[in-house]
Design a protein around this motif. Structure first.
Motif, PDB file in Angstrom:
ATOM      1  N   ILE A  48       0.860  -1.180   0.000  1.00 54.43           N
ATOM      2  CA  ILE A  48       0.000   0.000   0.000  1.00 54.43           C
ATOM      3  C   ILE A  48       0.896   1.229   0.000  1.00 54.43           C
ATOM      4  O   ILE A  48       1.727   1.412   0.887  1.00 54.43           O
ATOM      5  N   ARG A  53      -3.288   5.057  -0.235  1.00 55.70           N
ATOM      6  CA  ARG A  53      -3.932   5.490   1.005  1.00 55.70           C
ATOM      7  C   ARG A  53      -4.756   6.756   0.765  1.00 55.70           C
ATOM      8  O   ARG A  53      -5.842   6.934   1.335  1.00 55.70           O
ATOM      9  N   LYS A  57      -8.331   5.365   0.902  1.00 52.89           N
ATOM     10  CA  LYS A  57      -8.321   5.450   2.364  1.00 52.89           C
ATOM     11  C   LYS A  57      -7.833   4.125   2.958  1.00 52.89           C
ATOM     12  O   LYS A  57      -8.262   3.054   2.560  1.00 52.89           O
ATOM     13  N   GLN A  58      -6.953   4.267   3.913  1.00 49.72           N
ATOM     14  CA  GLN A  58      -6.326   3.100   4.524  1.00 49.72           C
ATOM     15  C   GLN A  58      -7.350   2.152   5.147  1.00 49.72           C
ATOM     16  O   GLN A  58      -7.234   0.927   5.024  1.00 49.72           O
ATOM     17  N   VAL A  93       0.934   3.293  10.453  1.00 50.57           N
ATOM     18  CA  VAL A  93       0.503   2.053   9.796  1.00 50.57           C
ATOM     19  C   VAL A  93       0.868   0.822  10.632  1.00 50.57           C
ATOM     20  O   VAL A  93       0.154  -0.186  10.604  1.00 50.57           O
TER      21      VAL A  93
END
Length: 309
Positions: A48, A53, A57-58, A93
């Motif tokens: 990712i 992101r 969106k994460q 993260v």
């Protein structure tokens, strides 16, 4: 099977094959990649990036990956941050459940790169997360990472040893001639295998990483151009060169551009041949299948990781 780190993957792969690290940006790409891994019984790294992101969106991506892991219980899956540019991002993260992070300090002076990378390592390791560092700079464009030919630099073997020893990183992205994007070579493709051999010799059994390793398969370039694309001169890393690198200490091979080309070429073809079509499932479905076919080919014929799950 819960998410895993890449540590055991690399230990098993070293000198024999490499793990494919595929960038995911949406559901269809993720589904194509995970289905390929299921059918090939291959370990998998899902990457990712900052761009992913921002786009999806994460939280959405992690929920999609959670579903993919549930759907593929026999596939070892590692979730990796691609080109993290700060300690704060890596911390974020890691706290969100990523099992691997890359801290890219390659644009910094050596001492600053060491300091930043070690800071991330010191936070990640106690939490069971592995860290990839980078030394040397690849020319090209990958989302927010832009490096001109003048700024590019190959990895110095002496500095590589010092960097690994001082930072404690688990793997190292090196620069030996690959580049980001669809236009990797202006002339004949060439990788510095002598440099790779020297780095691997000085860092025995240490996992090396190849960024910018898409092959820019001409079948997709030609199809995209046939149906309105403008990709004249697009050229990637020949697959035999990637295969050779996997026998010389490269345990992780990053692939993003090839996925984008497979999706775009397929959608362009459908739009051109079926201009009446407006159902997204009718063009995203075939694009997903093209991704799956591409990833299966990479795993079986290039990376050599089929059957290693």
């Amino acid at each position: 099977m819960p998410l895993v780190s890449s540590k055991e993957m690399f230990k098993k792969a070293y000198g024999k094959y490499a793990i494919g690290a595929f960038n995911v940006n949406n559901m269809e790409i993720l589904q194509g990649v995970i289905e390929a891994a299921k059918e090939e019984k291959a370990p998998l790294i899902l990457q990712i990036s900052a761009g992913a992101r921002k786009y999806a969106k994460q939280v959405y991506l992690m929920k999609l990956i959670e579903a993919a892991v549930e759907d593929a219980p026999d596939v070892p899956v590692c979730v990796h941050l691609d080109h993290g540019d700060s300690f704060e991002l890596c911390k974020t993260v890691i706290d969100a459940g990523f099992t691997s992070v890359m801290i890219d300090g390659s644009h910094l002076p050596f001492e600053e790169n060491v300091k930043l990378t070690k800071q991330v390592v010191d936070y990640a390791h106690p939490r069971g997360v592995v860290v990839e560092g980078e030394l040397g700079r690849l020319v090209g464009v990958e989302e927010h990472v832009v490096v001109s030919e003048k700024e590019a630099s190959y990895t110095d073997p002496d500095k590589a040893v010092e960097f690994v020893e001082r930072t404690g990183v688990d793997s190292l992205a090196i620069a030996i001639g690959t580049s980001h994007g669809a236009y990797k070579f202006k002339g004949e493709p060439k990788l510095d295998f002598e440099r790779l051999h020297e780095i691997a010799k000085r860092l025995p059994n240490f996992p090396l990483v190849l960024h910018g390793a898409s092959s820019v398969l001409q079948e997709f370039v030609q199809k995209a151009n046939q149906y309105g694309g403008k990709l004249s001169g697009a050229q990637g890393v020949p697959e035999d060169m990637i295969r050779k690198a996997t026998t010389m200490g490269v345990c992780k091979v990053n692939i993003d551009t090839d996925l984008r080309l497979a999706v775009t070429a397929t959608i362009r073809e459908i739009f051109a041949l079926h201009p009446e079509e407006f159902d997204p499932r009718k063009y995203l479905g075939p694009a997903r299948e093209a991704v799956k076919k591409l990833v299966k080919h990479k795993m079986r014929n290039v990376l050599g990781c089929s059957g290693q799950a």
